[in-house]
Design a protein around this motif. Structure first.
Motif, mmCIF file in Angstrom:
data_model
loop_
_atom_site.group_PDB
_atom_site.id
_atom_site.type_symbol
_atom_site.label_atom_id
_atom_site.label_comp_id
_atom_site.label_asym_id
_atom_site.label_seq_id
_atom_site.Cartn_x
_atom_site.Cartn_y
_atom_site.Cartn_z
ATOM 1 N N PHE A 45 124.801 -1.134 -105.383
ATOM 2 C CA PHE A 45 124.365 -2.516 -105.478
ATOM 3 C C PHE A 45 124.623 -3.206 -104.134
ATOM 4 C CE2 PHE A 45 125.447 -7.009 -106.148
ATOM 5 C CZ PHE A 45 124.262 -7.459 -106.702
ATOM 6 N N ALA A 46 123.671 -4.020 -103.694
ATOM 7 C CA ALA A 46 123.820 -4.746 -102.424
ATOM 8 C C ALA A 46 123.462 -6.216 -102.628
ATOM 9 C CB ALA A 46 122.937 -4.127 -101.345
ATOM 10 N N ASN A 47 124.170 -7.071 -101.957
ATOM 11 C CA ASN A 47 123.918 -8.508 -102.041
ATOM 12 C C ASN A 47 123.881 -9.086 -100.630
ATOM 13 O OD1 ASN A 47 123.822 -11.182 -103.452
ATOM 14 N ND2 ASN A 47 125.763 -11.456 -102.371
ATOM 15 N N TYR A 48 122.862 -9.908 -100.346
ATOM 16 C CA TYR A 48 122.704 -10.517 -99.027
ATOM 17 C C TYR A 48 122.555 -12.035 -99.195
ATOM 18 C CZ TYR A 48 121.382 -5.687 -97.967
ATOM 19 O OH TYR A 48 121.367 -4.320 -97.859
ATOM 20 N N SER A 49 123.118 -12.781 -98.292
ATOM 21 C CA SER A 49 122.961 -14.240 -98.317
ATOM 22 C C SER A 49 123.000 -14.776 -96.889
ATOM 23 C CB SER A 49 124.074 -14.893 -99.139
ATOM 24 O OG SER A 49 125.338 -14.691 -98.535
ATOM 25 N N HIS A 50 122.357 -15.914 -96.689
ATOM 26 C CA HIS A 50 122.351 -16.539 -95.364
ATOM 27 C C HIS A 50 122.259 -18.054 -95.510
ATOM 28 C CE1 HIS A 50 117.913 -16.491 -96.051
ATOM 29 N NE2 HIS A 50 118.014 -17.664 -95.459
ATOM 30 N N THR A 51 122.682 -18.730 -94.473
ATOM 31 C CA THR A 51 122.571 -20.179 -94.374
ATOM 32 C C THR A 51 122.274 -20.530 -92.920
ATOM 33 O OG1 THR A 51 124.165 -20.554 -96.161
ATOM 34 C CG2 THR A 51 123.754 -22.393 -94.675
ATOM 35 N N TYR A 52 121.206 -21.304 -92.687
ATOM 36 C CA TYR A 52 120.856 -21.756 -91.347
ATOM 37 C C TYR A 52 120.583 -23.260 -91.404
ATOM 38 C CZ TYR A 52 119.878 -16.741 -90.954
ATOM 39 O OH TYR A 52 119.981 -15.383 -91.004
ATOM 40 N N GLY A 53 120.872 -23.938 -90.326
ATOM 41 C CA GLY A 53 120.623 -25.372 -90.324
ATOM 42 C C GLY A 53 120.726 -25.994 -88.940
ATOM 43 N N ALA A 54 120.129 -27.169 -88.795
ATOM 44 C CA ALA A 54 120.203 -27.954 -87.568
ATOM 45 C C ALA A 54 120.153 -29.421 -87.947
ATOM 46 C CB ALA A 54 119.062 -27.596 -86.613
ATOM 47 N N SER A 55 120.805 -30.257 -87.158
ATOM 48 C CA SER A 55 120.839 -31.687 -87.462
ATOM 49 C C SER A 55 120.956 -32.495 -86.178
ATOM 50 C CB SER A 55 122.020 -32.025 -88.385
ATOM 51 O OG SER A 55 123.250 -31.730 -87.742
ATOM 52 N N ASP A 56 120.566 -33.762 -86.274
ATOM 53 C CA ASP A 56 120.711 -34.661 -85.141
ATOM 54 C C ASP A 56 121.145 -36.034 -85.633
ATOM 55 O OD1 ASP A 56 117.896 -35.442 -86.063
ATOM 56 O OD2 ASP A 56 118.273 -36.902 -84.454
ATOM 57 N N LEU A 57 121.848 -36.750 -84.779
ATOM 58 C CA LEU A 57 122.274 -38.119 -85.052
ATOM 59 C C LEU A 57 122.122 -38.911 -83.755
ATOM 60 C CD1 LEU A 57 123.692 -40.372 -86.709
ATOM 61 C CD2 LEU A 57 125.859 -39.453 -85.886
ATOM 62 N N ILE A 58 121.312 -39.977 -83.783
ATOM 63 C CA ILE A 58 121.098 -40.818 -82.612
ATOM 64 C C ILE A 58 121.265 -42.275 -83.036
ATOM 65 C CG2 ILE A 58 119.494 -41.488 -80.780
ATOM 66 C CD1 ILE A 58 118.091 -38.817 -81.150
ATOM 67 N N VAL A 59 122.272 -42.943 -82.484
ATOM 68 C CA VAL A 59 122.532 -44.331 -82.856
ATOM 69 C C VAL A 59 122.744 -45.169 -81.598
ATOM 70 C CG1 VAL A 59 123.498 -43.846 -85.123
ATOM 71 C CG2 VAL A 59 124.994 -43.834 -83.143
ATOM 72 N N LYS A 60 122.355 -46.435 -81.668
ATOM 73 C CA LYS A 60 122.482 -47.387 -80.558
ATOM 74 C C LYS A 60 123.564 -48.396 -80.892
ATOM 75 C CE LYS A 60 121.080 -49.634 -76.790
ATOM 76 N NZ LYS A 60 122.167 -50.638 -76.763
ATOM 77 N N SER A 61 124.411 -48.670 -79.920
ATOM 78 C CA SER A 61 125.498 -49.607 -80.134
ATOM 79 C C SER A 61 124.978 -51.026 -80.332
ATOM 80 C CB SER A 61 126.464 -49.561 -78.951
ATOM 81 O OG SER A 61 127.457 -50.553 -79.088
#
Length: 211
Positions: A112-128
């Motif tokens: 028996f074999a089990n495979y899993s993955h997680t990929y992601g990207a994010s951005d945050l841009i804020v002005k004072s």
């Protein structure tokens, strides 16, 4: 911070030693300078050149491999980020990924074999918007077999409050951020509600401490 306390203590010791050193031969080689005050009543300080222009880059990874006759387990994880925080802008870019696999051989010879993955990207841009407030947007995209998400996407505005002034952002931050937004999901397998995709509004409240 401890560094600020050490610098203040060192300065106090130096000032206290001046009357004693002035009566020695070394006193002839001592120079005393004075920092003028600016219009805000603060001592003017000459700023040094930053070749990175306030950008901070981080790269991290880890892995784990183990096995025996009946089982093998392997995992790989990696993350990278680029952040730039000034009194006027805050930019945060991040990408991460992980891969896991497990293989088993049972006593009857079956496997028996089990495979899993997680990929992601994010951005945050804020002005004072001042010493403590800022506003902007944040977005993310990802994929996760663990969450049954073939693809996920989110975007929305964000407003943030920093307990410390943004002028100290390169040394310390304690932020409270609220972001209402819109999310879309595409699933690997049909959910218990019979859906392969869905979209809906959501909101997030995030607290972050950075020293």
């Amino acid at each position: 911070t401890p560094d600020e306390r050490r610098k203040a203590l060192t300065r106090g010791i130096k000032l206290g030693l001046v009357p004693y050193v002035s009566h020695t031969e070394a006193g002839q080689r001592i120079e005393i300078s004075f920092r003028a005050m600016d219009s805000a009543g603060k001592a003017s300080v000459k700023t040094s050149h930053d070749p990175w222009n306030y950008w901070v880059f981080r790269i991290g990874s880890n892995s784990n491999f183990q096995g025996e006759k009946s089982q093998r387990v392997a995992s790989l994880n990696g993350t990278t980020s680029a952040n730039r925080t000034t009194e006027a802008w805050k930019i945060s870019l991040r990408a991460n990924g992980s891969y896991n696999e497990s293989k088993f051989t049972f006593s009857n010879g079956s496997k028996f074999a089990n495979y899993s993955h997680t990929y992601g990207a994010s951005d945050l841009i804020v002005k004072s918007l001042g010493p403590h407030w800022s506003a902007g947007q944040r977005a993310s995209i990802g994929s996760s077999t663990y969450l049954n998400q073939k693809q996920s996407f989110r975007i929305g505005p964000a407003i943030e409050y920093n307990l410390f002034p943004y002028s100290e952002a390169t040394r310390r931050q304690l932020t409270f951020q609220y972001s209402p937004g819109f999310s879309h999901y595409r699933y690997e397998k049909r959910t218990i509600f019979g859906k392969l995709s869905e979209s809906h509004p959501d909101h997030k409240l995030t607290t972050s401490l950075d020293m």
